[in-house]
Design a protein around this motif. Structure first.
Motif, PDB file in Angstrom:
ATOM      1  N   UNK A  99       0.866  -1.178   0.000  1.00 24.00           N
ATOM      2  CA  UNK A  99       0.000   0.000   0.000  1.00 24.00           C
ATOM      3  C   UNK A  99       0.901   1.225   0.000  1.00 24.00           C
ATOM      4  N   UNK A 100       0.861   1.984  -1.093  1.00 26.14           N
ATOM      5  CA  UNK A 100       1.691   3.184  -1.219  1.00 26.14           C
ATOM      6  C   UNK A 100       0.954   4.348  -0.572  1.00 26.14           C
ATOM      7  N   UNK A 101       1.598   4.984   0.402  1.00 24.70           N
ATOM      8  CA  UNK A 101       0.982   6.072   1.156  1.00 24.70           C
ATOM      9  C   UNK A 101       1.424   7.410   0.572  1.00 24.70           C
ATOM     10  N   UNK A 102       0.484   8.212   0.065  1.00 24.03           N
ATOM     11  CA  UNK A 102       0.872   9.534  -0.471  1.00 24.03           C
ATOM     12  C   UNK A 102       1.456  10.403   0.645  1.00 24.03           C
ATOM     13  N   UNK A 103       2.468  11.187   0.349  1.00 26.57           N
ATOM     14  CA  UNK A 103       3.074  12.032   1.379  1.00 26.57           C
ATOM     15  C   UNK A 103       2.170  13.196   1.760  1.00 26.57           C
ATOM     16  N   UNK A 104       2.190  13.552   3.033  1.00 24.83           N
ATOM     17  CA  UNK A 104       1.482  14.739   3.471  1.00 24.83           C
ATOM     18  C   UNK A 104       2.329  15.973   3.217  1.00 24.83           C
ATOM     19  N   UNK A 105       1.828  17.155   3.578  1.00 27.31           N
ATOM     20  CA  UNK A 105       2.594  18.385   3.347  1.00 27.31           C
ATOM     21  C   UNK A 105       3.910  18.424   4.108  1.00 27.31           C
ATOM     22  N   UNK A 118      -2.010  -4.189   9.538  1.00 29.16           N
ATOM     23  CA  UNK A 118      -3.258  -4.847   9.168  1.00 29.16           C
ATOM     24  C   UNK A 118      -3.132  -5.658   7.879  1.00 29.16           C
ATOM     25  N   UNK A 119      -2.009  -6.359   7.782  1.00 28.34           N
ATOM     26  CA  UNK A 119      -1.801  -7.257   6.660  1.00 28.34           C
ATOM     27  C   UNK A 119      -1.208  -6.615   5.424  1.00 28.34           C
ATOM     28  N   UNK A 120      -1.087  -5.302   5.426  1.00 27.95           N
ATOM     29  CA  UNK A 120      -0.512  -4.584   4.295  1.00 27.95           C
ATOM     30  C   UNK A 120       0.926  -4.174   4.606  1.00 27.95           C
ATOM     31  N   UNK A 121       1.752  -4.093   3.557  1.00 22.94           N
ATOM     32  CA  UNK A 121       3.074  -3.487   3.694  1.00 22.94           C
ATOM     33  C   UNK A 121       2.927  -2.042   3.245  1.00 22.94           C
ATOM     34  N   UNK A 122       2.911  -1.141   4.209  1.00 23.33           N
ATOM     35  CA  UNK A 122       2.726   0.271   3.906  1.00 23.33           C
ATOM     36  C   UNK A 122       4.072   0.930   3.638  1.00 23.33           C
ATOM     37  N   UNK A 123       4.155   1.637   2.517  1.00 27.76           N
ATOM     38  CA  UNK A 123       5.392   2.317   2.142  1.00 27.76           C
ATOM     39  C   UNK A 123       5.063   3.724   1.655  1.00 27.76           C
ATOM     40  N   UNK A 124       5.660   4.744   2.269  1.00 27.31           N
ATOM     41  CA  UNK A 124       5.393   6.115   1.823  1.00 27.31           C
ATOM     42  C   UNK A 124       5.928   6.350   0.416  1.00 27.31           C
ATOM     43  N   UNK A 125       5.202   7.119  -0.364  1.00 29.23           N
ATOM     44  CA  UNK A 125       5.656   7.499  -1.686  1.00 29.23           C
ATOM     45  C   UNK A 125       6.896   8.383  -1.570  1.00 29.23           C
ATOM     46  N   UNK A 126       7.931   8.055  -2.354  1.00 25.71           N
ATOM     47  CA  UNK A 126       9.166   8.848  -2.372  1.00 25.71           C
ATOM     48  C   UNK A 126       9.327   9.504  -3.733  1.00 25.71           C
ATOM     49  N   UNK A 127      10.361  10.329  -3.870  1.00 24.02           N
ATOM     50  CA  UNK A 127      10.568  11.036  -5.131  1.00 24.02           C
ATOM     51  C   UNK A 127      10.884  10.073  -6.275  1.00 24.02           C
ATOM     52  N   UNK A 128      11.606   9.010  -5.982  1.00 22.99           N
ATOM     53  CA  UNK A 128      11.970   8.044  -7.024  1.00 22.99           C
ATOM     54  C   UNK A 128      11.660   6.637  -6.540  1.00 22.99           C
ATOM     55  N   UNK A 133      12.417   1.750  -2.998  1.00 23.83           N
ATOM     56  CA  UNK A 133      12.992   0.413  -2.866  1.00 23.83           C
ATOM     57  C   UNK A 133      13.995   0.371  -1.719  1.00 23.83           C
ATOM     58  N   UNK A 134      14.806   1.428  -1.584  1.00 23.60           N
ATOM     59  CA  UNK A 134      15.788   1.478  -0.507  1.00 23.60           C
ATOM     60  C   UNK A 134      15.098   1.441   0.850  1.00 23.60           C
TER      61      UNK A 134
END
Length: 251
Positions: A99-105, A118-128, A133-134
């Motif tokens: 689940x890609x999490x859009x960044x806040x301000x 809750x069963x998801x791998x949550x990862x914040x959206x990054x610039x690249x 991946x890192x």
């Protein structure tokens, strides 16, 4: 000396299509055989190696070595992930969708970290995608350090050796390593496997505290610690080509 060892090996029924070489490693006490990812073979020998003894050791291992060379040559291409919602990631044998999490301000440190929730791998959206991946690989390392440190003492006790520090990190093409200071490293990508297969790698490195090299004595140690080691090794051989090592597609 390496020339005489090369001649001794060349006199064996080594398949003509193999790409192989001999390297002298003064720190070694026994023969070491390494199969590269593309199926090449490297024979690592001590400075005072006896060519006839090396040839005998290689001859006894040729059938098993041939299977490994063939497996490496036939292995599929390295997996590449799309970092989009729903992509599957494994942790200790269980699959979790991304689940890609859009960044806040102004995202907090908590909002910038990868987590299982809750069963998801949550990862914040990054610039690249490289940055994303890192972050995910660093999450595997952090979780791996905790899990491995808790797991290793019981395996060390089973083998009869003193527990050593253990970390998950990028080992390139290797899956495990016994470092010079006695600590153990395992590739972070192994944390995608079921625990029994991670145990196999840990036991392999722990047994090197008792026996150098990969000869009959070493294999006995592994089988004493893991009675089902033969089946686990076959399972591992089937699974490891499919492990994700961090390669991603650009957006």
């Amino acid at each position: 000396m390496s020339t005489s060892v090369q001649q001794a090996i060349a006199a064996l029924p080594v398949p003509g299509e193999w790409l192989w070489d001999v390297v002298v490693r003064p720190r070694r006490r026994t023969l070491g055989i390494e199969v590269t990812p593309d199926g090449g073979v490297l024979f690592a020998v001590p400075a005072d190696a006896d060519p006839a003894a090396v040839a005998d050791a290689v001859r006894s291992r040729l059938p098993r070595l041939a299977r490994e060379v063939r497996r490496r040559q036939e292995r599929p291409a390295e997996p590449v992930k799309d970092l989009i919602g729903g992509t599957s990631f494994s942790y200790l044998g269980s699959r979790h969708r991304l689940k890609v999490i859009p960044p806040g301000p102004s995202p907090s440190r908590e909002e910038r970290r990868v987590r299982l929730y809750r069963g998801w791998l949550e990862s914040p959206r990054a610039e690249t995608t490289g940055d994303e991946a890192l972050r995910i690989t660093e999450w595997y390392m952090t979780c791996g350090d905790r899990w491995l440190s808790a797991r290793l003492p019981s395996l060390a006790s089973r083998i009869g050796v003193t527990p050593r520090p253990v970390v998950a990190r990028d080992l390139g093409r290797r899956w495990g390593a016994l470092e010079r200071d006695g600590s153990i490293s395992v590739h972070w990508a192994l944390m995608q496997l079921p625990p029994a297969l991670v145990d196999l790698v840990l036991v392999h490195e722990l047994c090197h505290l008792r026996v150098a090299g990969h000869g009959a004595a070493f294999r006995r140690e592994v089988r004493l610690a893991l009675p089902g080691a033969d089946a686990l090794e076959r399972w591992f051989a089937d699974e490891e080509p499919h492990l994700w090592r961090g390669a991603v597609r650009s957006r």
